[in-house]
Design a protein around this motif. Structure first.
Motif, PDB file in Angstrom:
ATOM      1  N   LEU A 275       0.846  -1.195   0.000  1.00 27.61           N
ATOM      2  CA  LEU A 275       0.000   0.000   0.000  1.00 27.61           C
ATOM      3  C   LEU A 275       0.878   1.240   0.000  1.00 27.61           C
ATOM      4  N   VAL A 276       0.279   2.345  -0.428  1.00 26.17           N
ATOM      5  CA  VAL A 276       0.959   3.638  -0.495  1.00 26.17           C
ATOM      6  C   VAL A 276       0.065   4.673   0.170  1.00 26.17           C
ATOM      7  N   ILE A 277       0.680   5.524   1.009  1.00 27.46           N
ATOM      8  CA  ILE A 277      -0.070   6.612   1.647  1.00 27.46           C
ATOM      9  C   ILE A 277       0.365   7.920   1.000  1.00 27.46           C
ATOM     10  N   ARG A 278      -0.620   8.650   0.439  1.00 32.76           N
ATOM     11  CA  ARG A 278      -0.342   9.920  -0.244  1.00 32.76           C
ATOM     12  C   ARG A 278      -1.433  10.925   0.136  1.00 32.76           C
ATOM     13  N   ASP A 279      -0.991  12.058   0.671  1.00 35.65           N
ATOM     14  CA  ASP A 279      -1.937  13.113   1.057  1.00 35.65           C
ATOM     15  C   ASP A 279      -3.035  12.573   1.965  1.00 35.65           C
TER      16      ASP A 279
END
Length: 597
Positions: free
Chosen positions: A442-446
Motif C-alpha cells: 500500500l501507499v499513503i499519499r496526502d
C-alpha cells in the motif's frame, strides 16, 4: 519532612539522569563511547571528593547493578549477532576469548609487579582485571562511528568481545579465591572452568529456545514482548549464577539463539533493549564514578598509566599475534584487531570483586582499572575510525538508515509490514528497484491509502509499505536512502577479473558467453545484487550468473561498485594463459572506456 524531601530529591536527580541519558544518545552517534566518560565524571563530581559530597561506598550495590547491566549488554549483543556471520570465525574468536585473555594477563603482570610494587599473584590479578575487551564499548563504537568492517574482521571482534568476558570473570574469581584462601590446585581450576563453561552453554541454549517458544506461542498483550524478553534474559543469567555456571556466557548464547530465530515483535524487542542497555551503561558508569576517589588516584597514577600503555602497545598486540598466527589474517587485520581491544566498564566491574570480598589493596586494583579504562576509551576509542580506514579494513558508512516503520502481522511469523518515506534521490524512486523477496502492499499519499496500482507512479513524499521477512527488513533500507555519488574503488581491494558495478549483464554476457534472461539484460551488476541478494550487500557477497559467480569486491553507499568474477574451474584449467590474456584485454578496454582515457 526532611526525609520526604530527600526522597523527592533522589527521584528528581534520578529522573534528570535518565533524561540526560536519553538525550545523550544523540551525542553518542557523533562522539561514540568516550561520551560515557562524561557519566564517570558526573559520578566523581557527585562523590565525596567532588562538590556533590555524596558519601557512597556500597560496593555490593555497585556489583549488583554492574552484573545486571553487563548481562543486558551481552544479551543485546547476542541478539544482534547473526550466527551465519560469525560461524566462519568461531575458531579464532574462541582462541582470542580464552588464550588471548590469559596471554594478555600474563604479559601485563610483570609490568604491574614492578611499577605497582605487587607480588606475582597480585600482579596477575591486575592483568586479569584489565585483560578482556569490553563488549559494550566495541559494539557501541562500531555502530556510532558508522563503520562497516570487513566481514571477517567485524565478526571476529564481535564474537571475541561477546565471549571473552566470561573467561576474564572466571580468571579473576579464581585469583581472588587463591589470594583469599592461599591455595588452589590445577585440577580444581580446570573443573571449575569446565563446569562454568559447559553448564553456562547448556543453560543459555535451552533458555534461548524456551524464550523463542514462549514468544511465538504465548499470546502476550501488545507491548509486553520486549519487557518479557528482557526479564527472561535476567532469569537465565541469575539461574546460571545460582548453579555456579557462567551467567554471562549463558545470557550471550541465549541472545544469539533468540536473535537468529523468527519470533514475534523481534524489532520492538531489539529497540527496547538498545534503550535499556544504553541506560544501564549510564547508571553503571555513574556508580563506578562514585566509588572513585581522585585523592587516592594520585598515589598510583604513574604506575597505572604505565600498565595501560603496556596493555595497549605490548600485551594485547602480542596476544593477538600469537592467537591469530594459525589463521589466515593479514598484518593489517591483526593490527586493527589488536588496537580494537577496548577496555570499558567490564574492567572496573571486575575490579570491584576484590573490594566486595575485602582483599588487601582492593582499591589499588580498582584505581588501576579506572585509569586503564579512561586511557583506552580516549586513545583507542577516538582513533578507531581513522585506524580502520588507514589499515583498509573498513569503509565508512555513506549514510544513516532511513526512518523505518515495522508492523508485526498477527497469526504468522514469515512476513511483516515495513514502511518508508519515498525520497527523490532514493534508489527505489530513481530506478524502480526492489528486492525480489519484498512485495509493495500500500501507499499513503496526502492522507489517502492507495494500492500500488492506484498510486502508480509513486511520487516523492509518499509513504510505501512492503511485505518482507522480519530478518530481512533492515536490508530494505538501502533502497530508500539518498544515493550518494559513486566513490573510487579502494585500490587495496582490487585485483584481476574485476569490473565496474555499472556494467550491464548483457555486456558481461558478450564477454563471457553466459546466458542472461531478456528481462535482466539491461540490469547493471549493482542492480542485480540489489534485487537478488537476500540482504544488504557486503564485501564478499556472492551471486551466481549462469556458469560464473559474481563477488562483491567493494561497496559504496550501500551499492556494489566493484564486482569480481569467478570463472568456471574447467575453463581456467583448459587454457589458463589464453583465457587470462583475453579477459585482461577486454577488462582493460572496459576500464579505459569508463575512465574516458
Amino acid at each position: 519532612m526532611a526525609s520526604l524531601d530527600s526522597v523527592s530529591l533522589a527521584i528528581l536527580l534520578g529522573a534528570v539522569l535518565v533524561m540526560a541519558g536519553i538525550l545523550s544518545s544523540l551525542l553518542a552517534l557523533r562522539f561514540g563511547a568516550p561520551l560515557l566518560l562524561v557519566f564517570l565524571l558526573v559520578g566523581m563530581l557527585a562523590g565525596d571528593s567532588g562538590p556533590g559530597r555524596l558519601q557512597f561506598d556500597d560496593v555490593r550495590t555497585t556489583y549488583l547493578v554492574g552484573s545486571v547491566a553487563l548481562a543486558l549488554i551481552l544479551f543485546d549483543g547476542g541478539l544482534k549477532t547473526r550466527f551465519a556471520s560469525i560461524r566462519t570465525v568461531l575458531a579464532p574468536s574462541m582462541v582470542l576469548a580464552t588464550a588471548g585473555v590469559l596471554l594478555t594477563a600474563l604479559i601485563t603482570a610483570p609490568v604491574a609487579k614492578y611499577v605497582l610494587d605487587l607480588n606475582w599473584t597480585e600482579s596477575l590479578l591486575v592483568g586479569a582485571v584489565v585483560a578482556s575487551t569490553d563488549a559494550a564499548a566495541v559494539f557501541l563504537l562500531v555502530h556510532t562511528q558508522g563503520l562497516r568492517l570487513r566481514p571477517r574482521v567485524g565478526a571476529t571482534l564481535e564474537a571475541e568481545s561477546g565471549t571473552n568476558d566470561p573467561f576474564a570473570i572466571f580468571l579473576t574469581l579464581m585469583l581472588v579465591e587463591f589470594i583469599s584462601i592461599g591455595q588452589s590446585s590445577a585440577s580444581h581450576i580446570a573443573m571449575e572452568f569446565i563446569q562454568e563453561a559447559v553448564l553456562g552453554a547448556i543453560i543459555g541454549v535451552i533458555g534461548g529456545r524456551l524464550v523463542v517458544l514462549a514468544l511465538n506461542y504465548v499470546a502476550l498483550p501488545q507491548g509486553l514482548h520486549a519487557p518479557f524478553v528482557t526479564t527472561a534474559a535476567l532469569v537465565i543469567f541469575g539461574g546460571s549464577q545460582m548453579v555456579h555456571a557462567s551467567g554471562f556466557l549463558a545470557v550471550y548464547l541465549a541472545g544469539i539463539i533468540i536473535g537468529n530465530r523468527p519470533t514475534r515483535a523481534h524489532n520492538s524487542v531489539v529497540t527496547f533493549l538498545d534503550a535499556a542497555t544504553w541506560l544501564a551503561q549510564i547508571v553503571m558508569f555513574v556508580l563506578l564514578g562514585l566509588l572513585v576517589s581522585p585523592h587516592r588516584l594520585v598515589s598510583s597514577i604513574s604506575g597505572s598509566v604505565l600498565v595501560a600503555l603496556a596493555l595497549m602497545l605490548i600485551a594485547r598486540p602480542l596476544a593477538v599475534a600469537i592467537c591469530l598466527a594459525p589463521f589466515k589474517f593479514n598484518w593489517r587485520e591483526k593490527v586493527f584487531i589488536a588496537w580494537t581491544g577496548l577496555r570499558g566498564a567490564v574492567a572496573i566491574f571486575l575490579a570491584s570483586i576484590p573490594m566486595l570480598v575485602g582483599l588487601s589493596k582492593a582499591y589499588l586494583y580498582f584505581d588501576v582499572a579506572f585509569v586503564v579504562v579512561i586511557i583506552s576509551l580516549l586513545l583507542q576509542g577516538w582513533t578507531l575510525g581513522p585506524a580502520a580506514r588507514r589499515l583498509h579494513v573498513a569503509l565508512p558508512r555513506a549514510e544513516r538508515g532511513p526512518r523505518r516503520v515495522e508492523l508485526d502481522l498477527p497469526g504468522q511469523l514469515e512476513q511483516q509490514l515495513v514502511g518508508y518515506p519515498v525520497r527523490p534521490k532514493s534508489l527505489y524512486f530513481r530506478r524502480g528497484l526492489i528486492p525480489s523477496w519484498s512485495k509493495p502492499t500500500l501507499v499513503i499519499r496526502d492522507e489517502r491509502i492507495l494500492t500500488p496500482v492506484e498510486a502508480d507512479p509513486v511520487a516523492p513524499g509518499d509513504y510505501i509499505y512492503l511485505l518482507a521477512p522480519p530478518e530481512r527488513a533492515e536490508a530494505l533500507d538501502r533502497f530508500f536512502v539518498d544515493m550518494p555519488p559513486s566513490a573510487e574503488p579502494d585500490p587495496h581491494l582490487l585485483g584481476d577479473f574485476m569490473v565496474s558495478g555499472e556494467h550491464t549483464l548483457s555486456e558481461l554476457a558478450e564477454i563471457y558467453g553466459v546466458k542472461v534472461d531478456e528481462h535482466q539484460a539491461q540490469l547493471t551488476l549493482a542492480d542485480y545484487f540489489d534485487i537478488y541478494l537476500d540482504r544488504a550487500p557486503k564485501q564478499g557477497a556472492e551471486l551466481g550468473l549462469d556458469t560464473i559467480v559474481l563477488v562483491a569486491r567493494n561497496i559504496s553507499g550501500g551499492r556494489v561498485n566493484v564486482v569480481g568474477l569467478r570463472l568456471p574451474e574447467e575453463e581456467e584449467a583448459a587454457a589458463p594463459l589464453t583465457r587470462m590474456q583475453m579477459v585482461k584485454r577486454k577488462l582493460a578496454d572496459i576500464w579505459t572506456s569508463v575512465a574516458g582515457v
